[in-house]
Structures are given as C-alpha cells and as structure tokens.
Design a protein around this motif. Structure first.
Motif, PDB file in Angstrom:
ATOM      1  N   ASN A 175      68.544  15.793  39.768  1.00  0.00           N
ATOM      2  CA  ASN A 175      68.417  17.221  40.048  1.00  0.00           C
ATOM      3  C   ASN A 175      67.248  17.448  41.003  1.00  0.00           C
ATOM      4  O   ASN A 175      66.224  18.025  40.647  1.00  0.00           O
ATOM      5  CB  ASN A 175      68.214  17.986  38.745  1.00  0.00           C
ATOM      6  N   ARG A 176      67.422  16.989  42.250  1.00  0.00           N
ATOM      7  CA  ARG A 176      66.374  17.167  43.263  1.00  0.00           C
ATOM      8  C   ARG A 176      66.405  18.611  43.774  1.00  0.00           C
ATOM      9  O   ARG A 176      67.464  19.146  44.063  1.00  0.00           O
ATOM     10  CB  ARG A 176      66.588  16.203  44.428  1.00  0.00           C
ATOM     11  N   ILE A 177      65.218  19.203  43.912  1.00  0.00           N
ATOM     12  CA  ILE A 177      65.113  20.605  44.298  1.00  0.00           C
ATOM     13  C   ILE A 177      64.386  20.707  45.641  1.00  0.00           C
ATOM     14  O   ILE A 177      63.260  20.221  45.787  1.00  0.00           O
ATOM     15  CB  ILE A 177      64.360  21.428  43.237  1.00  0.00           C
ATOM     16  N   TYR A 178      65.051  21.344  46.624  1.00  0.00           N
ATOM     17  CA  TYR A 178      64.496  21.473  47.966  1.00  0.00           C
ATOM     18  C   TYR A 178      64.164  22.938  48.260  1.00  0.00           C
ATOM     19  O   TYR A 178      64.690  23.853  47.627  1.00  0.00           O
ATOM     20  CB  TYR A 178      65.508  21.015  49.018  1.00  0.00           C
ATOM     21  N   LEU A 179      63.295  23.132  49.243  1.00  0.00           N
ATOM     22  CA  LEU A 179      63.070  24.450  49.827  1.00  0.00           C
ATOM     23  C   LEU A 179      63.868  24.501  51.121  1.00  0.00           C
ATOM     24  O   LEU A 179      63.712  23.642  51.990  1.00  0.00           O
ATOM     25  CB  LEU A 179      61.578  24.667  50.115  1.00  0.00           C
ATOM     26  N   CYS A 180      64.726  25.507  51.260  1.00  0.00           N
ATOM     27  CA  CYS A 180      65.648  25.550  52.396  1.00  0.00           C
ATOM     28  C   CYS A 180      65.659  26.917  53.076  1.00  0.00           C
ATOM     29  O   CYS A 180      65.328  27.942  52.474  1.00  0.00           O
ATOM     30  CB  CYS A 180      67.073  25.229  51.943  1.00  0.00           C
ATOM     31  N   ALA A 181      66.084  26.890  54.341  1.00  0.00           N
ATOM     32  CA  ALA A 181      66.268  28.111  55.128  1.00  0.00           C
ATOM     33  C   ALA A 181      67.377  27.856  56.133  1.00  0.00           C
ATOM     34  O   ALA A 181      67.746  26.705  56.407  1.00  0.00           O
ATOM     35  CB  ALA A 181      64.987  28.499  55.842  1.00  0.00           C
ATOM     36  N   SER A 182      67.896  28.922  56.692  1.00  0.00           N
ATOM     37  CA  SER A 182      68.870  28.768  57.777  1.00  0.00           C
ATOM     38  C   SER A 182      68.122  28.712  59.102  1.00  0.00           C
ATOM     39  O   SER A 182      67.036  29.299  59.237  1.00  0.00           O
ATOM     40  CB  SER A 182      69.851  29.943  57.788  1.00  0.00           C
ATOM     41  N   PRO A 183      68.682  28.044  60.108  1.00  0.00           N
ATOM     42  CA  PRO A 183      68.038  28.048  61.435  1.00  0.00           C
ATOM     43  C   PRO A 183      67.842  29.469  61.974  1.00  0.00           C
ATOM     44  O   PRO A 183      66.848  29.741  62.648  1.00  0.00           O
ATOM     45  CB  PRO A 183      69.019  27.243  62.293  1.00  0.00           C
ATOM     46  N   ALA A 184      68.796  30.377  61.646  1.00  0.00           N
ATOM     47  CA  ALA A 184      68.691  31.756  62.145  1.00  0.00           C
ATOM     48  C   ALA A 184      67.453  32.452  61.582  1.00  0.00           C
ATOM     49  O   ALA A 184      66.755  33.175  62.306  1.00  0.00           O
ATOM     50  CB  ALA A 184      69.953  32.542  61.780  1.00  0.00           C
ATOM     51  N   TYR A 185      67.171  32.239  60.293  1.00  0.00           N
ATOM     52  CA  TYR A 185      65.978  32.858  59.707  1.00  0.00           C
ATOM     53  C   TYR A 185      64.709  32.312  60.351  1.00  0.00           C
ATOM     54  O   TYR A 185      63.791  33.071  60.698  1.00  0.00           O
ATOM     55  CB  TYR A 185      65.935  32.625  58.195  1.00  0.00           C
ATOM     56  N   LEU A 186      64.624  30.988  60.508  1.00  0.00           N
ATOM     57  CA  LEU A 186      63.423  30.381  61.075  1.00  0.00           C
ATOM     58  C   LEU A 186      63.206  30.831  62.510  1.00  0.00           C
ATOM     59  O   LEU A 186      62.060  31.032  62.947  1.00  0.00           O
ATOM     60  CB  LEU A 186      63.523  28.857  60.993  1.00  0.00           C
ATOM     61  N   GLU A 187      64.303  31.020  63.255  1.00  0.00           N
ATOM     62  CA  GLU A 187      64.197  31.498  64.634  1.00  0.00           C
ATOM     63  C   GLU A 187      63.694  32.939  64.659  1.00  0.00           C
ATOM     64  O   GLU A 187      62.875  33.319  65.498  1.00  0.00           O
ATOM     65  CB  GLU A 187      65.563  31.398  65.311  1.00  0.00           C
ATOM     66  N   ARG A 188      64.186  33.743  63.718  1.00  0.00           N
ATOM     67  CA  ARG A 188      63.783  35.154  63.674  1.00  0.00           C
ATOM     68  C   ARG A 188      62.334  35.308  63.199  1.00  0.00           C
ATOM     69  O   ARG A 188      61.572  36.090  63.742  1.00  0.00           O
ATOM     70  CB  ARG A 188      64.730  35.921  62.761  1.00  0.00           C
TER      71      ARG A 188
END
Length: 304
Positions: free
Chosen positions: A161-174
């Motif tokens: 049960n590995r837990i990552y922090l994630c985002a979409s490229p669109a959010y990071l660009e904005r």
C-alpha cells in the motif's frame, strides 16, 4: 415441513429481526416463515423467539440454536461446493466485498474477466468502506486495506500500500509553484476524509527518515475517493493517492508524482492490501481462482 427450508427461514428471521422483512428478502410469505419457526419450536419443545406486538428477539435457546443452524447450513453449502469442484466448470455464487475505490482501480476489470471465463458463476459484489463480518454477511472473501487481525480469517497480502503525492500536469502548469516541504501548504489540496485517517498531520518517509508534517488546509474534502480523483485528473489540486490507484494515470502521463523522494505513511490503512477469507474457504475452487485472477491483474499493472 422440509427441515433445511425451515432452518433457512429461521436464520433469515433471526438476521432481519421480523417475519415480514425476512420474507421480503428470501422471497417467501410471512406466514410461511411463522409456520417454519413454529414447526422448529414444536420439535425442540422450546421457544426460539420472544414475540410482542412491537418487537421480537431471540431467546437464550434461540441464540444457541441459531449458531448451530448457521454452522449446519454452512457445512452443507461447503459440501455442495466441493461436489461442484469435481466438475470442470465453476458454478454457483461468489460473494465479495471491497472498498468502493477498488472498483474502478482494478476490481471491475477482474470481475469482468472472471465472468467471461466462468459464465456459470454469479458474482455478488458489495462495495463499501465498512469492515463487515464475513460470516454474518455471507461473504466468500473481502479485499481490504486496513485491519486484518480479525478472528477466524486468513489475510493474504496482494500488494504493498504505497502512498504517493500526485498532481496533474495541468495543475502544475497553472500553479507554477514547486512542491516541497517549504511550499506544500501554499498549494490546493484535495483531501479524502475517512474515519480511520488522521485529520491533523501526516507522516512522510524519505529513506530511513520519518518526518511529521501538518495536514494542509484543503481546497476540497470528500468522503468519496473517486470523486476526488476525478477532480485531481481535472487539474484542481494535489492529492494523496495509493499506487494501486495511480499506476495507470502515472503511466499515461495524466498524473505525475510530486516530492517523489517521499512516500506517505498509509496510516490506519496499513502497509498492505489483503484478500481476507475464512479458513474453511481456502479449498473452495472458485475462491482460489478469483484470488489468482486478482493477483494476475495486479502483476500486469506492475503493482503486485
């Protein structure tokens, strides 16, 4: 009266707490259930239920007889399943329960594949976050990320049960703001609310270093994981995501890991996703085949 039918009707009445509710669930009339219970009481010479105009409850004898009736019906069911296993084709019903988030992540694919390969098996899939009792619920198996120290159950690990922090490229660009321990509080967060999860702080691991951080103020909270995941994919913030859910989106580029040298501690959900089943079900062929299919699906996705 047929003893087996009478036992089934008695157990249903005990579980649903009334003749009318039990009759509705098992497709009988209330009078048929009343007659069945009366027949058993006459045969035993004791009352199984205390009845009033407002409620009905098991007597002490009723509680004892209910346990024996359940065991007898379960043994008959197991015997029938073992006879079925002598045939080439799997048959019968397979009842399972799992968290709702497992459905779109991988379980729906497993179930569709299982139905295609075993058309004589009926699947009864209950998706909910409750840690239900497999015996009382009549389940053959459960898929869970959480407590496994439950009496009478075998817990077989499926994937970490590995837990990552994630985002979409669109959010990071904005947003155009790096994500780090210094800046994470300034980001928009989509946070899953669950009774087992701490709402005040998270533990992060970086190698052998364990770091406690305050949970950021959320832009959005919800008790529905898949609702939040859709918002994450839509570019509306950062989210804590299990690898078993994030894997296809990371592979396609729809999501990216942020602070990728950190992993979030899975909190009360525990370090493994398990399949749980009763010890006496381990030899049941349809249970074994379904578990093998889950394991194969996770291996194909690179998350076994």
């Amino acid at each position: 009266m047929d003893k087996l039918s009478a036992l089934n009707m008695f157990v249903a009445t005990a579980e649903y707490g009334s003749f009318s509710r039990a009759a509705e669930q098992i497709g009988k009339t209330p009078s048929a259930l009343t007659k069945a219970v009366g027949h058993l009481e006459s045969e035993l010479g004791v009352r199984l239920f205390e009845r009033t105009t407002r409620r009905m409850a098991l007597t002490e004898a009723g509680h004892i007889y209910l346990e024996g009736a359940r065991q007898a019906l379960m043994q008959l069911q197991l015997a029938g399943e073992e006879v079925d296993q002598l045939q080439d084709e799997l048959r019968g019903t397979l009842r399972l329960t799992a968290p709702p988030s497992f459905g779109p992540a991988f379980l729906s694919e497993v179930c569709c594949r299982f139905m295609s390969e075993h058309p004589q098996v009926r699947l009864d899939v209950d998706l909910n976050d409750a840690f239900v009792d497999l015996i009382d619920g009549g389940y053959d198996l459960a898929l869970r990320d959480g407590p496994t120290d439950l009496p009478g159950l075998i817990a077989r690990p499926l994937t970490k049960n590995r837990i990552y922090l994630c985002a979409s490229p669109a959010y990071l660009e904005r947003k155009r703001l790096p994500v780090s321990l210094d800046t994470y509080q300034q980001h928009d967060w989509l946070i899953f609310q669950h009774p087992l999860l701490n709402r005040h702080y998270w533990w992060l691991w970086r190698g052998e270093e364990r770091i406690r951080v305050s949970q950021p103020t959320p832009r959005m909270t919800s008790d529905n994981y898949d609702f939040l995941l859709a918002c994450l994919l839509g570019g509306h913030g950062l989210q804590v995501v299990p690898q078993w859910s994030a894997a296809p989106y990371l592979a396609s580029g729809q999501l990216v890991r942020v602070m990728s040298d950190y992993e979030l501690e899975p909190d009360a959900f525990g370090p493994w996703v398990h399949v749980l089943y009763l010890a006496h079900r381990r030899r049941t062929r349809k249970v074994r085949v379904f578990i093998e299919m889950v394991e194969a699906c996770l291996r194909e996705r690179g998350i076994a």
